[in-house]
Design a protein around this motif. Structure first.
Motif: not given
Ligand code: AMP
Ligand code: GLY
Length: 452
Positions: A215, A217, A233, A235, A258, A316
């Motif tokens: 995944e 990030a 955070s 994503q 995230a 983001e």
């Protein structure tokens, strides 16, 4: 304001003066995308900011900042603008002016700037440099070879086998990465890059990388000298189509927080990535001031760095700004002045989650037509979403699309699922038949919420 002061009775002058003292700063934001709109919007709400100026901005930014028609890569004009407007801080959105040395020029003139010098911006401007630095600093990243030689590249590709990743070393507007499913595609892509056909100078060296799975990030750190401040955070979704299918784009949506980016991952990234990188830069006599974007792949054998960017990610940044709770200008100014460790407010975040759906022109990330009329945005905003503009402009008093990614519809709510519902409900009011967007932004996080 001076006229107003003069006409007031003596007794209330101190009050007015205090208010005026607080809202003293003019900030210049450089850029014209959704990231810059979100920055202008949040900076305008900073208690210490009197005015936000944006160069060049866009049709939506004009509601939050005074837009001035200077291009984001016109270094000398930008320096002159910062001087003539007496700005107290310049915030640089995109990477191109940073790589071209805008921050160096502003610092030379004594103007505080949030964004790294050209030498530090090589972390994004040259993948060859950034991989070399990671190697030296012991930062976990994919195995790689940098070369400008077709024969060497072919030999590496054949010995490693596919899938394999080929990257143009220089700036290629997010398009210089080829994930090759077979050796023939990898070799063809390498030849194309090295011959200067696909990315011009940016492809004069290639980085060949081991293919990683896991995944992805993105982590953001505000860095000033040795001080590192992690941001919340977030994503993004890079692929064009639902289910994370289709071609890579700059980002079709994002959310924050995230769930896959745990506090442990953030702390580990500070220790194993940010600190060693700062140290390796310092060993070369380079100081980093600005935001460092660390793209990670969370593989089975631990987190590995995919890339560094030397600016906020977009979209983001839109969800981060939606959640930021405090005086953004003071935080960025402290970083710019090197006083982050002493007097910067620790960034606080609204507890609510934020989710942004990007609306793009049909055809993006390939070619698309411009000049289509967009309406319904008042109704979108009324239904509770913040509308950040990217590729928009005004033409004969009508809003039109003028770029690939055009709008960021950003909603905040108690959970990511609710923010997702709210963003898509708001989008129903958008009147732009040719606008395209994904229908599943946040799906991974929503699934985790449902199952927890
Ligand atoms: P970059 O600009 O280097 O981040 O690459 C763009 C995208 O390509 C990343 O967000 C990943 O989805 C993918 N990518 C880059 N490097 C690798 C790698 N070594 N293995 C697998 N995917 C990668
Ligand atoms: N959203 C990824 C980027 O800004 O590069």
């Amino acid at each position: 304001m001076a006229g107003l002061l003069a006409s007031q009775p003596q007794t209330i002058v101190p009050v007015i003066m205090r208010t005026k003292m607080e809202r003293t700063m003019r900030v210049l934001v450089v850029g014209s995308g959704g990231r810059e709109h979100a920055l202008c919007w949040r900076l305008r709400q900073s208690p210490s900011v009197r005015e936000v100026v944006c160069a060049p901005g866009n049709a939506g930014i004009a509601a939050d900042a005074r837009c001035v028609a200077v291009a984001a890569d016109d270094i000398e004009q930008l320096v002159m603008l910062a001087q003539s407007e007496s700005v107290g801080l310049v915030v640089v959105g995109p990477e191109v002016p940073l790589v071209a040395g805008l921050a160096d020029r502003l610092r030379k003139e004594g103007i505080p700037v949030f964004g790294p010098n050209a030498a530090a911006a090589q972390l994004e401007g040259s993948k060859a440099f950034s991989k070399q630095l990671m190697d030296e600093a012991g930062v976990p990243t994919a195995r790689f070879v940098t070369t400008s030689d077709v024969a060497e590249a072919e030999q590496v590709i054949r010995s490693w086998g596919a899938p394999i990743v080929i990257k143009a070393s220089g700036l290629a507007a997010g398009k210089g990465v080829i994930i090759a499913e077979n050796e023939a595609t990898a070799i063809a892509a390498t030849r194309d890059m090295l011959s200067g056909n696909s990315f011009g100078d940016a492809g004069s060296a290639v980085v060949i990388e081991e293919f990683l799975t896991g995944e992805e990030a993105s982590l953001f750190f505000i860095i000033s000298g040795e001080t590192i401040v992690p941001l919340a955070s977030s994503q993004d979704h890079k692929r064009l189509h639902d289910g994370d299918q289709g071609p890579n784009t700059g980002g079709m949506g994002a959310y924050s927080p995230a769930p896959c980016v745990t506090e442990t991952i953030i702390q580990q990234t500070v220790e194993t990535v940010a600190k060693p990188v700062i140290k390796a830069l310092a060993a070369r006599g380079i100081e980093y001031i600005g935001v460092l974007f660390v793209g990670l792949m969370l593989t089975e054998s631990g987190a590995k760095v995919l890339e560094f960017n030397v600016r906020f990610g977009d979209p983001e940044c839109q969800v981060l700004m939606a959640r930021f709770n405090g005086d953004l200008a003071q935080l960025l100014l402290a970083a710019a002045k090197g006083t982050l460790a002493n007097d910067a407010p620790t960034p606080a975040w609204h507890h609510d989650a934020a989710l942004c759906v990007v609306v793009a022109s049909d055809g993006y990330p390939g070619s698309y037509s411009k000049g289509q009329v967009i309406s319904g945005l008042d109704a979108v905003a009324k239904s509770g979403a913040q509308v950040f503009h990217a590729g928009t402009s005004m033409h004969h008093h009508q809003l039109i699309n003028n770029g690939g990614r055009v709008l960021g519809i950003t909603a905040t709510a108690a959970t990511i699922a609710e923010a997702q519902q709210q963003a898509y409900a708001a989008l129903k009011h958008l009147e732009w038949p040719d606008g395209i967007y994904r229908h599943d932004i946040g799906w991974r996080a929503v699934n985790l919420e449902v199952n927890s």
